[in-house]
Design a protein around this motif. Structure first.
Motif, PDB file in Angstrom:
ATOM      1  N   ASN A  64       0.808  -1.223   0.000  1.00  0.00           N
ATOM      2  CA  ASN A  64       0.000   0.000   0.000  1.00  0.00           C
ATOM      3  C   ASN A  64       0.835   1.264   0.000  1.00  0.00           C
ATOM      4  O   ASN A  64       0.313   2.357  -0.244  1.00  0.00           O
ATOM      5  CB  ASN A  64      -0.960   0.012   1.193  1.00  0.00           C
ATOM      6  N   LEU A  65       2.139   1.160   0.247  1.00  0.00           N
ATOM      7  CA  LEU A  65       3.016   2.334   0.255  1.00  0.00           C
ATOM      8  C   LEU A  65       3.748   2.529  -1.069  1.00  0.00           C
ATOM      9  O   LEU A  65       4.391   3.562  -1.274  1.00  0.00           O
ATOM     10  CB  LEU A  65       4.037   2.222   1.388  1.00  0.00           C
ATOM     11  N   HIS A  66       3.674   1.546  -1.957  1.00  0.00           N
ATOM     12  CA  HIS A  66       4.468   1.590  -3.181  1.00  0.00           C
ATOM     13  C   HIS A  66       4.183   2.833  -4.020  1.00  0.00           C
ATOM     14  O   HIS A  66       5.107   3.533  -4.456  1.00  0.00           O
ATOM     15  CB  HIS A  66       4.213   0.343  -4.042  1.00  0.00           C
ATOM     16  N   ALA A  67       2.914   3.096  -4.276  1.00  0.00           N
ATOM     17  CA  ALA A  67       2.568   4.156  -5.225  1.00  0.00           C
ATOM     18  C   ALA A  67       3.017   5.527  -4.724  1.00  0.00           C
ATOM     19  O   ALA A  67       3.648   6.292  -5.466  1.00  0.00           O
ATOM     20  CB  ALA A  67       1.063   4.152  -5.493  1.00  0.00           C
ATOM     21  N   GLU A  68       2.693   5.838  -3.483  1.00  0.00           N
ATOM     22  CA  GLU A  68       3.036   7.168  -2.955  1.00  0.00           C
ATOM     23  C   GLU A  68       4.539   7.413  -2.999  1.00  0.00           C
ATOM     24  O   GLU A  68       5.001   8.479  -3.420  1.00  0.00           O
ATOM     25  CB  GLU A  68       2.523   7.297  -1.521  1.00  0.00           C
ATOM     26  N   ILE A  85      -8.979 -19.857   5.180  1.00  0.00           N
ATOM     27  CA  ILE A  85      -8.837 -19.531   6.601  1.00  0.00           C
ATOM     28  C   ILE A  85      -9.398 -18.129   6.808  1.00  0.00           C
ATOM     29  O   ILE A  85      -8.831 -17.145   6.343  1.00  0.00           O
ATOM     30  CB  ILE A  85      -7.368 -19.621   7.041  1.00  0.00           C
ATOM     31  N   ALA A  86     -10.531 -18.041   7.506  1.00  0.00           N
ATOM     32  CA  ALA A  86     -11.283 -16.792   7.581  1.00  0.00           C
ATOM     33  C   ALA A  86     -10.712 -15.803   8.578  1.00  0.00           C
ATOM     34  O   ALA A  86     -10.945 -14.592   8.459  1.00  0.00           O
ATOM     35  CB  ALA A  86     -12.741 -17.084   7.925  1.00  0.00           C
ATOM     36  N   GLU A  87      -9.969 -16.279   9.583  1.00  0.00           N
ATOM     37  CA  GLU A  87      -9.385 -15.370  10.561  1.00  0.00           C
ATOM     38  C   GLU A  87      -8.090 -15.959  11.107  1.00  0.00           C
ATOM     39  O   GLU A  87      -7.896 -17.186  11.105  1.00  0.00           O
ATOM     40  CB  GLU A  87     -10.364 -15.083  11.702  1.00  0.00           C
ATOM     41  N   ARG A  88      -7.229 -15.086  11.577  1.00  0.00           N
ATOM     42  CA  ARG A  88      -5.917 -15.485  12.076  1.00  0.00           C
ATOM     43  C   ARG A  88      -5.582 -14.687  13.331  1.00  0.00           C
ATOM     44  O   ARG A  88      -6.128 -13.595  13.555  1.00  0.00           O
ATOM     45  CB  ARG A  88      -4.837 -15.250  11.005  1.00  0.00           C
ATOM     46  N   PRO A  89      -4.634 -15.193  14.151  1.00  0.00           N
ATOM     47  CA  PRO A  89      -4.232 -14.454  15.347  1.00  0.00           C
ATOM     48  C   PRO A  89      -3.622 -13.107  14.975  1.00  0.00           C
ATOM     49  O   PRO A  89      -2.858 -13.005  14.008  1.00  0.00           O
ATOM     50  CB  PRO A  89      -3.181 -15.364  15.994  1.00  0.00           C
ATOM     51  N   LEU A  90      -3.974 -12.090  15.732  1.00  0.00           N
ATOM     52  CA  LEU A  90      -3.382 -10.774  15.497  1.00  0.00           C
ATOM     53  C   LEU A  90      -1.881 -10.841  15.749  1.00  0.00           C
ATOM     54  O   LEU A  90      -1.420 -11.466  16.704  1.00  0.00           O
ATOM     55  CB  LEU A  90      -4.029  -9.728  16.401  1.00  0.00           C
ATOM     56  N   GLN A  91      -1.139 -10.182  14.904  1.00  0.00           N
ATOM     57  CA  GLN A  91       0.316 -10.195  15.013  1.00  0.00           C
ATOM     58  C   GLN A  91       0.751  -9.234  16.100  1.00  0.00           C
ATOM     59  O   GLN A  91       0.306  -8.084  16.139  1.00  0.00           O
ATOM     60  CB  GLN A  91       0.922  -9.815  13.659  1.00  0.00           C
ATOM     61  N   THR A  92       1.632  -9.694  16.973  1.00  0.00           N
ATOM     62  CA  THR A  92       2.043  -8.865  18.111  1.00  0.00           C
ATOM     63  C   THR A  92       3.309  -8.059  17.842  1.00  0.00           C
ATOM     64  O   THR A  92       3.556  -7.065  18.504  1.00  0.00           O
ATOM     65  CB  THR A  92       2.273  -9.744  19.349  1.00  0.00           C
ATOM     66  N   SER A  93       4.112  -8.481  16.870  1.00  0.00           N
ATOM     67  CA  SER A  93       5.337  -7.751  16.571  1.00  0.00           C
ATOM     68  C   SER A  93       5.167  -6.950  15.285  1.00  0.00           C
ATOM     69  O   SER A  93       4.245  -7.179  14.512  1.00  0.00           O
ATOM     70  CB  SER A  93       6.515  -8.719  16.409  1.00  0.00           C
ATOM     71  N   GLY A  94       6.080  -6.020  15.068  1.00  0.00           N
ATOM     72  CA  GLY A  94       6.041  -5.220  13.854  1.00  0.00           C
ATOM     73  C   GLY A  94       6.624  -5.932  12.657  1.00  0.00           C
ATOM     74  O   GLY A  94       6.507  -5.458  11.531  1.00  0.00           O
ATOM     75  N   PHE A  95       7.280  -7.086  12.901  1.00  0.00           N
ATOM     76  CA  PHE A  95       7.903  -7.831  11.812  1.00  0.00           C
ATOM     77  C   PHE A  95       6.881  -8.685  11.081  1.00  0.00           C
ATOM     78  O   PHE A  95       5.918  -9.155  11.673  1.00  0.00           O
ATOM     79  CB  PHE A  95       9.006  -8.724  12.351  1.00  0.00           C
ATOM     80  N   ASP A  96       7.099  -8.902   9.797  1.00  0.00           N
ATOM     81  CA  ASP A  96       6.251  -9.779   8.999  1.00  0.00           C
ATOM     82  C   ASP A  96       6.743 -11.210   9.214  1.00  0.00           C
ATOM     83  O   ASP A  96       7.701 -11.649   8.591  1.00  0.00           O
ATOM     84  CB  ASP A  96       6.338  -9.377   7.532  1.00  0.00           C
ATOM     85  N   ALA A  97       6.079 -11.941  10.124  1.00  0.00           N
ATOM     86  CA  ALA A  97       6.554 -13.266  10.537  1.00  0.00           C
ATOM     87  C   ALA A  97       6.091 -14.330   9.555  1.00  0.00           C
ATOM     88  O   ALA A  97       5.136 -15.056   9.803  1.00  0.00           O
ATOM     89  CB  ALA A  97       6.066 -13.581  11.941  1.00  0.00           C
ATOM     90  N   LEU A  98       6.765 -14.446   8.429  1.00  0.00           N
ATOM     91  CA  LEU A  98       6.400 -15.436   7.424  1.00  0.00           C
ATOM     92  C   LEU A  98       6.579 -16.848   7.979  1.00  0.00           C
ATOM     93  O   LEU A  98       7.670 -17.211   8.428  1.00  0.00           O
ATOM     94  CB  LEU A  98       7.267 -15.266   6.171  1.00  0.00           C
ATOM     95  N   GLY A  99       5.514 -17.629   7.948  1.00  0.00           N
ATOM     96  CA  GLY A  99       5.612 -19.025   8.329  1.00  0.00           C
ATOM     97  C   GLY A  99       5.522 -19.303   9.808  1.00  0.00           C
ATOM     98  O   GLY A  99       5.432 -20.455  10.215  1.00  0.00           O
ATOM     99  N   TRP A 126       0.358  -8.438   7.287  1.00  0.00           N
ATOM    100  CA  TRP A 126      -0.247  -7.483   6.350  1.00  0.00           C
ATOM    101  C   TRP A 126      -0.604  -8.151   5.025  1.00  0.00           C
ATOM    102  O   TRP A 126      -1.481  -7.668   4.300  1.00  0.00           O
ATOM    103  CB  TRP A 126       0.685  -6.293   6.115  1.00  0.00           C
ATOM    104  N   ARG A 127       0.029  -9.278   4.738  1.00  0.00           N
ATOM    105  CA  ARG A 127      -0.247  -9.975   3.484  1.00  0.00           C
ATOM    106  C   ARG A 127      -1.649 -10.580   3.432  1.00  0.00           C
ATOM    107  O   ARG A 127      -2.099 -10.996   2.372  1.00  0.00           O
ATOM    108  CB  ARG A 127       0.802 -11.073   3.263  1.00  0.00           C
ATOM    109  N   PHE A 128      -2.334 -10.636   4.572  1.00  0.00           N
ATOM    110  CA  PHE A 128      -3.706 -11.151   4.625  1.00  0.00           C
ATOM    111  C   PHE A 128      -4.738 -10.034   4.730  1.00  0.00           C
ATOM    112  O   PHE A 128      -5.910 -10.311   4.978  1.00  0.00           O
ATOM    113  CB  PHE A 128      -3.866 -12.103   5.806  1.00  0.00           C
ATOM    114  N   GLN A 129      -4.315  -8.790   4.547  1.00  0.00           N
ATOM    115  CA  GLN A 129      -5.208  -7.655   4.716  1.00  0.00           C
ATOM    116  C   GLN A 129      -5.305  -6.871   3.407  1.00  0.00           C
ATOM    117  O   GLN A 129      -4.305  -6.312   2.938  1.00  0.00           O
ATOM    118  CB  GLN A 129      -4.701  -6.742   5.838  1.00  0.00           C
ATOM    119  N   LYS A 130      -6.494  -6.829   2.857  1.00  0.00           N
ATOM    120  CA  LYS A 130      -6.683  -6.218   1.540  1.00  0.00           C
ATOM    121  C   LYS A 130      -6.290  -4.749   1.523  1.00  0.00           C
ATOM    122  O   LYS A 130      -5.745  -4.257   0.534  1.00  0.00           O
ATOM    123  CB  LYS A 130      -8.138  -6.380   1.096  1.00  0.00           C
ATOM    124  N   LYS A 131      -6.541  -4.011   2.597  1.00  0.00           N
ATOM    125  CA  LYS A 131      -6.240  -2.577   2.621  1.00  0.00           C
ATOM    126  C   LYS A 131      -4.739  -2.313   2.505  1.00  0.00           C
ATOM    127  O   LYS A 131      -4.326  -1.218   2.119  1.00  0.00           O
ATOM    128  CB  LYS A 131      -6.780  -1.938   3.894  1.00  0.00           C
TER     129      LYS A 131
END
Length: 393
Positions: free
Chosen positions: A84-88, A216-230, A175-180
């Motif tokens: 979402n930050l790419h264009a700006e 998978i309709a919902e997931r645990p909220l991420q607690t860290s600022g890092f994108d924890a892949l896997g 963030w990869r699971f959030q359309k916005k």
């Protein structure tokens, strides 16, 4: 040797990959077209930015991308942020006269991707989108065979990108699971790579007919600022809604008459980074599996009947990029090498004023296909890919 001073926006996973590439590029491509200078890295906070600078070897750090792109010393802006930050950032960088490389997908939507393309065209700067898998030597070798006519007229393309890192419902709500933020799920994140490979090897896609699914309709909220892949852990804590696709399967038609399919999922247990394509032509076939990325499987009609079948060609010094990489076939090509080649091609284009591919025009073309896949997944109908001028491809 000329210096190209780089500002990298984003110090996460892709920031590490890009940092390694800039450091290693002159070691592989020598003499290098210019010396990449890791001038400044930007992240969301001063602490994150300083950590990235120390870890990845950047001269300075900042938490303000706006200040960095207006730094007169900066030649190239490298965008490795959430989508979402790419264009700006890209539009502002182009308006500041900076060359731009942006991670894929170019933008969450094709409308934003077009704005980015128009900005770099107005500014006359070099642009690149980081579809690095087309720079895998075996993929480039497949392109060479196709361009030489070795497999004749292409009839069919079958491409996949299968992963399992998000198959566990306890993996966090990245963030990869959030359309916005992401714009889409598997379609933009990994399917766009297959779209780019299809366009690179076969040609423009004219229409798609797709199925998209969210498992998978919902997931645990991420607690860290890092994108924890896997990452995954059992948690009784709050969960958030997933509003993007987990899987997309598309039939595709190409402008040149070829047909095929594209499949992308992040829910395929046992598949790690399973990027494959199989291309059938009137004179032969090609098969590639990225998990065996030193190898290209080929079969030719001209082979004697008692020898006809797929055989393995190993990438090495006599294949694309071979002189710059490793001197012995099958010595080992990794993800990092594709990023090193990408860094070389971008720096070279800046120095000699040439066009680097894939660029923002390619990123926009892929975004049009991504949008059509999502639209078709909703409607269940064939969707034509619009051309830039408003007509059909």
């Amino acid at each position: 040797m000329q210096d190209i001073k780089i500002a990298m926006i984003g110090g996460g996973f892709m920031g590490k990959a890009h940092s390694l590439a800039y450091s290693a590029m002159p070691m592989f491509f020598w003499p290098a077209p210019a010396r990449p200078v890791k001038h400044v890295v930007v992240d969301a906070t001063e602490d994150l930015a300083r950590t990235a600078a120390d870890r990845y070897g950047w001269n300075t750090s900042s938490s303000s991308w706006e200040a960095v792109i207006n730094d007169p010393e900066v030649d190239l802006v490298d965008i490795a942020t959430p989508n979402n930050l790419h264009a700006e950032i890209a539009i502002a960088a182009a308006e500041a006269g900076k060359h731009v490389i942006c991670e894929k997908p170019l933008a969450p939507t094709s409308a934003e991707a077009l704005q980015m393309l128009e900005a770099v065209e107005r500014a006359g700067v070099v642009s690149a989108v980081a579809f690095n898998y087309r720079r895998t030597p075996a993929v480039a070798l497949a392109k060479k065979y196709i361009d030489e006519g070795a497999i004749g007229r292409i009839l069919n393309f079958r491409g996949t990108y299968l992963q399992d890192w998000s198959a566990d419902p306890d993996s966090p709500l990245s963030w990869r699971f959030q359309k916005k933020v992401a714009g889409s799920g598997a379609v933009g994140d990994i399917g766009s790579h297959v779209v780019d490979i299809a366009r690179y090897l076969v040609g423009e896609i004219s229409a798609v007919n797709s199925i998209t699914s969210t498992y998978i309709a919902e997931r645990p909220l991420q607690t860290s600022g890092f994108d924890a892949l896997g990452g995954a852990s059992k948690s009784d804590g709050p969960r958030g809604a997933v509003d993007v696709d987990d899987e997309a399967i598309s039939l595709v038609r190409f402008h040149n008459g070829a047909v095929g399919s594209i499949e992308a999922t992040r829910n395929a247990w046992g598949r790690n980074n399973f990027i494959t394509f199989e291309i059938h032509g009137t004179e032969g076939s090609i098969f590639f599996n990225y998990e065996n990325r030193d190898e290209l499987q080929v079969a030719f009609k001209s082979d004697p009947a008692d020898r006809r079948g797929f055989r393995t060609v190993y990438t090495g010094p006599n294949t694309p990029y071979g002189e710059a990489l490793w001197p012995i076939p099958a010595l080992g090509i990794g993800y990092g090498e594709t990023k090193i080649i990408e860094a070389h091609d971008v720096i070279k284009a800046i120095v000699d004023g040439s066009r680097v591919r894939p660029d923002f025009a390619d990123g926009y073309a892929a975004a049009l296909v991504d949008d059509a896949i999502l639209e078709s997944g909703q409607s269940g109908e064939w969707v034509k890919i619009p051309a830039r001028d408003g007509g059909d491809v």
